[in-house]
Design a protein around this motif. Structure first.
Motif, short mmCIF file in Angstrom:
data_model
loop_
_atom_site.label_atom_id
_atom_site.label_comp_id
_atom_site.label_asym_id
_atom_site.label_seq_id
_atom_site.Cartn_x
_atom_site.Cartn_y
_atom_site.Cartn_z
N GLY A 155 0.82 -1.20 0.00
CA GLY A 155 0.00 0.00 0.00
C GLY A 155 0.85 1.25 0.00
N ARG A 156 0.39 2.26 -0.70
CA ARG A 156 1.03 3.58 -0.69
C ARG A 156 -0.04 4.61 -0.38
NH1 ARG A 156 -0.09 8.52 -3.72
NH2 ARG A 156 1.70 9.86 -3.31
N PHE A 157 0.21 5.40 0.68
CA PHE A 157 -0.80 6.33 1.18
C PHE A 157 -0.21 7.74 1.27
CE2 PHE A 157 -1.91 2.13 2.69
CZ PHE A 157 -3.26 2.05 2.34
N PRO A 158 -0.82 8.72 0.61
CA PRO A 158 -0.32 10.09 0.69
C PRO A 158 -0.59 10.70 2.06
CG PRO A 158 -2.38 10.02 -0.53
CD PRO A 158 -2.01 8.59 -0.24
N LEU A 159 0.39 11.46 2.54
CA LEU A 159 0.26 12.16 3.82
C LEU A 159 0.57 13.64 3.62
CD1 LEU A 159 2.18 9.55 6.01
CD2 LEU A 159 -0.31 9.78 5.77
N ALA A 213 7.73 2.26 5.58
CA ALA A 213 8.63 3.36 5.26
C ALA A 213 7.86 4.65 5.11
CB ALA A 213 9.40 3.06 3.97
N HIS A 214 8.48 5.73 5.53
CA HIS A 214 7.93 7.07 5.34
C HIS A 214 8.89 7.86 4.46
CE1 HIS A 214 7.45 11.39 6.26
NE2 HIS A 214 6.16 11.08 6.26
N PHE A 215 8.33 8.57 3.48
CA PHE A 215 9.12 9.40 2.57
C PHE A 215 8.60 10.82 2.64
CE2 PHE A 215 8.89 5.10 0.91
CZ PHE A 215 10.20 4.81 0.56
N ASP A 216 9.47 11.76 3.00
CA ASP A 216 9.01 13.15 3.01
C ASP A 216 9.12 13.73 1.60
OD1 ASP A 216 11.60 14.13 2.54
OD2 ASP A 216 11.97 14.61 4.63
N LYS A 217 8.70 14.98 1.44
CA LYS A 217 8.61 15.56 0.11
C LYS A 217 9.96 15.87 -0.50
CE LYS A 217 3.93 17.36 0.65
NZ LYS A 217 3.04 18.54 0.62
N THR A 218 11.04 15.78 0.29
CA THR A 218 12.38 15.97 -0.25
C THR A 218 12.97 14.64 -0.72
OG1 THR A 218 13.60 15.63 1.83
CG2 THR A 218 12.72 17.84 1.40
N GLY A 219 12.24 13.55 -0.50
CA GLY A 219 12.74 12.23 -0.86
C GLY A 219 13.43 11.50 0.27
N ALA A 220 13.64 12.17 1.40
CA ALA A 220 14.28 11.52 2.54
C ALA A 220 13.40 10.40 3.07
CB ALA A 220 14.57 12.53 3.65
N ALA A 221 14.01 9.25 3.33
CA ALA A 221 13.27 8.07 3.74
C ALA A 221 13.65 7.67 5.15
CB ALA A 221 13.54 6.91 2.79
N SER A 222 12.68 7.09 5.86
CA SER A 222 12.96 6.56 7.20
C SER A 222 12.10 5.33 7.43
CB SER A 222 12.66 7.62 8.27
OG SER A 222 11.32 8.06 8.19
N GLU A 223 12.69 4.34 8.11
CA GLU A 223 11.90 3.20 8.55
C GLU A 223 11.04 3.62 9.72
OE1 GLU A 223 13.46 -0.89 8.60
OE2 GLU A 223 15.41 0.03 8.21
N THR A 224 9.81 3.17 9.74
CA THR A 224 8.89 3.55 10.80
C THR A 224 8.29 2.29 11.42
OG1 THR A 224 7.05 3.72 9.23
CG2 THR A 224 8.30 5.73 9.67
N ALA A 225 7.82 2.43 12.65
CA ALA A 225 7.09 1.34 13.28
C ALA A 225 5.75 1.22 12.58
CB ALA A 225 6.89 1.62 14.76
N PRO A 226 5.45 0.05 12.01
CA PRO A 226 4.19 -0.06 11.26
C PRO A 226 2.98 -0.06 12.18
CG PRO A 226 5.24 -2.21 11.44
CD PRO A 226 6.21 -1.22 12.03
N ILE A 267 -3.26 6.62 9.55
CA ILE A 267 -1.87 6.37 9.89
C ILE A 267 -1.40 7.47 10.83
CG2 ILE A 267 0.46 6.10 8.97
CD1 ILE A 267 -0.94 5.41 6.25
N ASN A 268 -1.08 7.09 12.07
CA ASN A 268 -0.64 8.06 13.08
C ASN A 268 -1.61 9.23 13.20
OD1 ASN A 268 1.69 6.54 13.62
ND2 ASN A 268 2.80 7.54 11.95
N GLY A 269 -2.89 8.88 13.21
CA GLY A 269 -3.92 9.89 13.40
C GLY A 269 -4.33 10.64 12.16
N GLU A 270 -3.70 10.36 11.03
CA GLU A 270 -4.01 11.08 9.79
C GLU A 270 -4.77 10.16 8.83
OE1 GLU A 270 -1.78 13.42 6.11
OE2 GLU A 270 -0.67 12.97 7.95
N ALA A 271 -5.97 10.56 8.45
CA ALA A 271 -6.74 9.79 7.48
C ALA A 271 -6.12 9.93 6.10
CB ALA A 271 -8.19 10.27 7.46
N SER A 272 -6.13 8.85 5.34
CA SER A 272 -5.52 8.86 4.01
C SER A 272 -6.23 7.87 3.12
CB SER A 272 -4.03 8.52 4.09
OG SER A 272 -3.46 8.47 2.79
N ILE A 273 -6.36 8.23 1.84
CA ILE A 273 -6.86 7.32 0.82
C ILE A 273 -5.73 7.05 -0.15
CG2 ILE A 273 -8.51 6.97 -1.06
CD1 ILE A 273 -10.46 8.76 0.43
#
Length: 290
Positions: A166-170, A192-205, A251-257
């Motif tokens: 799954g890929r969900f926009p935040l 994984a979380h990717f910010d708008k600069t492309g920086a990636a981080s592993e996250t607790a699912p 995801i972390n309190g943020e609704a996403s489609i």
């Protein structure tokens, strides 16, 4: 996905068309003789195109990938996809136009999906703007998109029993989840979380959450905050072994489609499935660019 929902599009370029029965029947010995640019549109007037083409239809260079009448190329930091395909029965018609993907940034992330790295996931641009301009009423729209790639040295069904993705926009980028069961029973989980600069981080699912089975009874699950029940918003592609849909979660309190996929490789291994697929995936071995 279109801003506001209701319409979506997916485009996949294949060298070695992994879901093609023709490639499987060939013994998968020559991937460049089974190439495809698969285009599927979802919503009113949606179509599905997936023509397995031979080696004469393939051209490649550093910034362009061409299969017969369709191509993908980079232009000024944008991925421009020109399509000219014929959709599969029962809705046979031409699917023609241009899709432009503008990444917010490109990543350098690469993840092995198996212990020996026989399958690699490469999320090139998890957060993109998309412009769709097809020659069909209602198929001119803007939205958000995603660009990734998978590479493999073995057939998917040789390593996996099932997987979901799954890929969900935040607000600040995108979240991606990969969950799979390998043939030996071991589990893969990537969050994984990717910010708008492309920086990636592993996250607790977030915890796993079941979705209702697809129309073909493919088992589905995704990730959602505790106490949240994800819901299918739009059915996109439904086959005996594969489901693609838009799903609403939290995801972390943020609704996403976002877009969700579920794949049952146990079903895909069935020899009875390949003739069914051949009806939707025609083989066109010859091609001339002249």
């Amino acid at each position: 996905m279109r801003d506001g929902g209701g319409r979506a599009i997916s485009i996949i370029g294949f060298i070695g068309s992994v879901f093609s029965p023709w490639y499987a029947w060939s013994g998968r010995r020559d991937p460049q003789n089974h190439v495809c640019i698969n285009v599927a549109t979802y919503g009113p007037g949606g179509r599905f195109t997936m023509t397995d083409r031979g080696r004469p239809a393939l051209r490649q260079c550093a910034d362009k990938f061409t299969v017969g009448p369709s191509s993908m190329h980079w232009q000024a930091g944008r991925l421009v996809i020109d399509v000219d395909e014929i959709s599969a029965p029962p809705l046979v018609s031409r699917v023609r136009g241009t899709i432009t993907l503008t990444p917010s940034a490109l990543t350098s992330v690469e993840a092995a999906l198996t212990p020996d790295a026989s399958h690699i996931w490469r999320p090139f641009a998890p957060t993109c703007d998309i412009r769709v301009d097809l020659e069909a009423p209602g198929w001119q729209w803007d939205g958000h998109g995603y660009f990734d790639a998978n590479f493999g040295t073995r057939a998917l069904e040789e390593d996996f029993s099932q997987w979901s993705w799954g890929r969900f926009p935040l607000r600040d980028g995108s979240a991606c989840f990969y969950d799979a069961t390998l043939l030996d029973g071991s589990q893969l989980s990537i969050s994984a979380h990717f910010d708008k600069t492309g920086a990636a981080s592993e996250t607790a699912p977030p915890p796993k959450a079941r979705l209702p089975r697809s129309l073909w009874a493919v088992a589905r699950e995704t990730r959602a905050d505790n106490g949240v029940q994800p819901q299918q918003v739009q059915n996109m592609l439904d086959t005996p072994f594969y489901s693609r849909s838009t799903v609403q979660t939290c995801i972390n309190g943020e609704a996403s489609i976002g877009v969700h996929e579920a794949l049952d490789l146990r079903r895909f291994r069935s020899r009875f499935l390949k003739p069914m697929l051949a009806c939707r995936v025609p083989r066109r071995a010859g091609w001339s660019f002249s």
